[in-house]
Design an enzyme around this catalytic site. Structure first.
Site, mmCIF file in Angstrom:
data_model
loop_
_atom_site.group_PDB
_atom_site.id
_atom_site.type_symbol
_atom_site.label_atom_id
_atom_site.label_comp_id
_atom_site.label_asym_id
_atom_site.label_seq_id
_atom_site.Cartn_x
_atom_site.Cartn_y
_atom_site.Cartn_z
ATOM 1 N N GLY A 11 0.812 -1.218 0.000
ATOM 2 C CA GLY A 11 0.000 0.000 0.000
ATOM 3 C C GLY A 11 0.840 1.261 0.000
ATOM 4 O O GLY A 11 0.513 2.241 0.681
ATOM 5 N N SER A 13 1.572 3.082 -2.751
ATOM 6 C CA SER A 13 1.293 3.963 -3.882
ATOM 7 C C SER A 13 0.819 5.335 -3.406
ATOM 8 O O SER A 13 0.902 6.310 -4.147
ATOM 9 C CB SER A 13 0.228 3.331 -4.780
ATOM 10 N N ARG A 14 0.323 5.372 -2.165
ATOM 11 C CA ARG A 14 -0.253 6.627 -1.656
ATOM 12 C C ARG A 14 -0.094 6.670 -0.136
ATOM 13 O O ARG A 14 0.309 5.700 0.481
ATOM 14 C CB ARG A 14 -1.759 6.682 -1.961
ATOM 15 N N SER A 137 -4.071 0.460 13.837
ATOM 16 C CA SER A 137 -4.937 1.648 13.907
ATOM 17 C C SER A 137 -5.266 1.958 15.361
ATOM 18 O O SER A 137 -5.351 1.047 16.200
ATOM 19 C CB SER A 137 -6.239 1.396 13.156
ATOM 20 N N TYR A 150 -13.182 -3.820 10.417
ATOM 21 C CA TYR A 150 -11.880 -3.166 10.220
ATOM 22 C C TYR A 150 -11.096 -3.139 11.544
ATOM 23 O O TYR A 150 -9.953 -3.581 11.602
ATOM 24 C CB TYR A 150 -12.102 -1.741 9.694
ATOM 25 N N ALA A 152 -11.539 -4.864 14.254
ATOM 26 C CA ALA A 152 -11.246 -6.227 14.723
ATOM 27 C C ALA A 152 -10.086 -6.834 13.927
ATOM 28 O O ALA A 152 -9.239 -7.541 14.487
ATOM 29 C CB ALA A 152 -12.491 -7.105 14.593
ATOM 30 N N LYS A 154 -7.600 -5.259 12.644
ATOM 31 C CA LYS A 154 -6.357 -4.627 13.102
ATOM 32 C C LYS A 154 -5.930 -5.198 14.457
ATOM 33 O O LYS A 154 -4.747 -5.408 14.715
ATOM 34 C CB LYS A 154 -6.544 -3.108 13.206
ATOM 35 N N ILE A 183 -4.863 10.362 10.394
ATOM 36 C CA ILE A 183 -3.809 10.861 9.510
ATOM 37 C C ILE A 183 -4.499 11.318 8.225
ATOM 38 O O ILE A 183 -5.300 10.555 7.654
ATOM 39 C CB ILE A 183 -2.774 9.758 9.176
HETATM 40 P P1 NAP Z 1 -4.765 5.188 1.715
HETATM 41 O O1 NAP Z 1 -4.230 6.564 1.517
HETATM 42 O O2 NAP Z 1 -6.226 4.940 1.616
HETATM 43 O O3 NAP Z 1 -3.959 4.197 0.735
HETATM 44 C C1 NAP Z 1 -4.283 2.867 0.747
HETATM 45 C C2 NAP Z 1 -3.152 2.057 0.161
HETATM 46 O O4 NAP Z 1 -3.500 0.685 0.268
HETATM 47 C C3 NAP Z 1 -2.951 2.343 -1.327
HETATM 48 O O5 NAP Z 1 -1.609 2.122 -1.639
HETATM 49 C C4 NAP Z 1 -3.853 1.306 -1.984
HETATM 50 O O6 NAP Z 1 -3.451 0.966 -3.318
HETATM 51 C C5 NAP Z 1 -3.645 0.131 -1.037
HETATM 52 N N1 NAP Z 1 -4.793 -0.753 -1.048
HETATM 53 C C6 NAP Z 1 -6.099 -0.428 -0.929
HETATM 54 N N2 NAP Z 1 -6.878 -1.513 -1.081
HETATM 55 C C7 NAP Z 1 -6.035 -2.538 -1.301
HETATM 56 C C8 NAP Z 1 -6.215 -3.903 -1.598
HETATM 57 N N3 NAP Z 1 -7.429 -4.442 -1.716
HETATM 58 N N4 NAP Z 1 -5.113 -4.664 -1.828
HETATM 59 C C9 NAP Z 1 -3.884 -4.142 -1.758
HETATM 60 N N5 NAP Z 1 -3.636 -2.859 -1.475
HETATM 61 C C10 NAP Z 1 -4.701 -2.067 -1.261
HETATM 62 O O7 NAP Z 1 -4.350 4.598 3.139
HETATM 63 P P2 NAP Z 1 -3.690 5.322 4.398
HETATM 64 O O8 NAP Z 1 -4.700 6.236 4.988
HETATM 65 O O9 NAP Z 1 -2.339 5.817 4.060
HETATM 66 O O10 NAP Z 1 -3.573 4.077 5.398
HETATM 67 C C11 NAP Z 1 -2.403 3.277 5.454
HETATM 68 C C12 NAP Z 1 -2.525 2.354 6.642
HETATM 69 O O11 NAP Z 1 -2.707 3.103 7.844
HETATM 70 C C13 NAP Z 1 -3.722 1.405 6.558
HETATM 71 O O12 NAP Z 1 -3.361 0.157 7.085
HETATM 72 C C14 NAP Z 1 -4.745 2.046 7.454
HETATM 73 O O13 NAP Z 1 -5.640 1.113 7.982
HETATM 74 C C15 NAP Z 1 -3.857 2.648 8.517
HETATM 75 N N6 NAP Z 1 -4.493 3.759 9.206
HETATM 76 C C16 NAP Z 1 -4.776 4.923 8.559
HETATM 77 C C17 NAP Z 1 -5.376 5.952 9.254
HETATM 78 C C18 NAP Z 1 -5.709 7.271 8.620
HETATM 79 O O14 NAP Z 1 -6.306 8.131 9.298
HETATM 80 N N7 NAP Z 1 -5.330 7.512 7.376
HETATM 81 C C19 NAP Z 1 -5.714 5.783 10.603
HETATM 82 C C20 NAP Z 1 -5.411 4.581 11.222
HETATM 83 C C21 NAP Z 1 -4.797 3.569 10.522
HETATM 84 P P3 NAP Z 1 -4.058 1.772 -4.617
HETATM 85 O O15 NAP Z 1 -3.429 3.131 -4.604
HETATM 86 O O16 NAP Z 1 -3.661 0.954 -5.783
HETATM 87 O O17 NAP Z 1 -5.535 1.836 -4.390
#
Ligand code: NAP
Length: 245
Positions: A11, A13-14, A137, A150, A152, A154, A183
């Protein structure tokens, strides 16, 4: 300076994964950038890394489909560092959650993590050195009522981290979980564009602001370094204090 080690960041890519991938490349790792399907975004991360003088390659794989996870496993047996960051998050009232959403979230957020660790661990054991960091998370501590599966998934992942940290400790492999709070990334841009909801969220964060993806990279860098060799089995919140409020 290059360190001749390879890191896979799922994950990346972003969002948070991208920040971690760029940081690990600066730390000297060759980074495998991974995404589910947005190949242009994954390539963008790899370009940023290369423009900074680092090494990167791109792999695409949808981790909700375990046959695709199995294919990815075949390609990552030589990694030294595994950052399990990809996740899927549905928001549905708990009585209405369909099985499809359960399986997709569990496949991506938990089962794929286990499979990827299983695939990478032999190389790490041989080298007597390895690092696994799962991204959890704050919802492990404060589950959102409409994200039951989600949160659960984690919590299950972190339980796995604790178990594996003990089983792999003698092999020079550390296993930890980093649990972000709010975030600002693509996944919550839309929700936070509502000023009323945004105020409610901000008020629930002790430091009083959302984090940026870069707020998560330093701790991951430390855990992956030799300086992190004595830290294992931990769940580290990066959440502005939200988990203890
Ligand atoms: P994000 O910006 O939504 O990016 C999601 C990443 O996961 C992208 O690279 C996406 O690939 C990939 N992805 C999505 N669905 C997927 C799938 N089915 N198979 C493989 N890869 C997949 O995520 P983020 O907010 O940076 O979150 C990153 C991590 O932090 C996650 O584990 C999330 O649960 C955790 N987290 C985030 C927050 C928050 O507030 N942002 C809070 C708590 C925990 P594509 O670009 O190809 O779609």
């Amino acid at each position: 300076m290059k360190n001749n080690k390879i890191a896979l960041v799922t994950g990346s890519s972003r969002g948070i994964g991208r920040a971690i991938a760029i940081r690990l490349a600066k730390d000297g790792y060759k980074v495998i950038v991974h995404g589910a399907g947005r190949i242009e975004k994954a390539k963008e991360t790899a370009e940023i890394i290369k423009n900074n003088g680092g090494e990167a390659e791109v792999i695409i794989s949808d981790l909700t489909d375990l046959s695709k996870t199995a294919e990815l496993c075949e390609k990552i047996k030589n990694v030294d560092v595994l950052i399990l960051n990809a996740s899927l998050q549905y928001r549905t009232p708990w009585q209405e959650i369909p099985q499809k959403e359960c399986f997709e979230q569990l496949n991506c957020n938990f089962i794929s993590s286990l499979m990827l660790i299983q695939a990478a661990v032999d190389n790490m054991k041989q080298n007597k050195w390895g690092r696994v960091v799962t991204i959890g998370s704050v919802q492990e501590a404060k589950p959102h009522p409409d994200m039951l599966v989600y949160s659960a998934s984690k919590a299950a992942q972190t339980n796995m981290v604790q178990s594996l940290s003990l089983q792999l400790a003698k092999d020079g492999i550390t296993v930890n979980n980093v649990a972000p709070g709010v975030i600002y990334t693509d996944r919550n841009v839309e929700a936070l564009s509502d000023p009323e909801y945004a105020k409610k969220v901000t008020d629930s964060i002790p430091v009083g602001f959302y984090g940026e993806p870069q707020d998560c990279e330093g701790i991951v860098s430390l855990l992956c370094s030799d300086e992190g060799r004595y830290i294992t089995g931990q769940n580290i919140f990066v959440d502005g204090g939200k988990s203890v409020q």
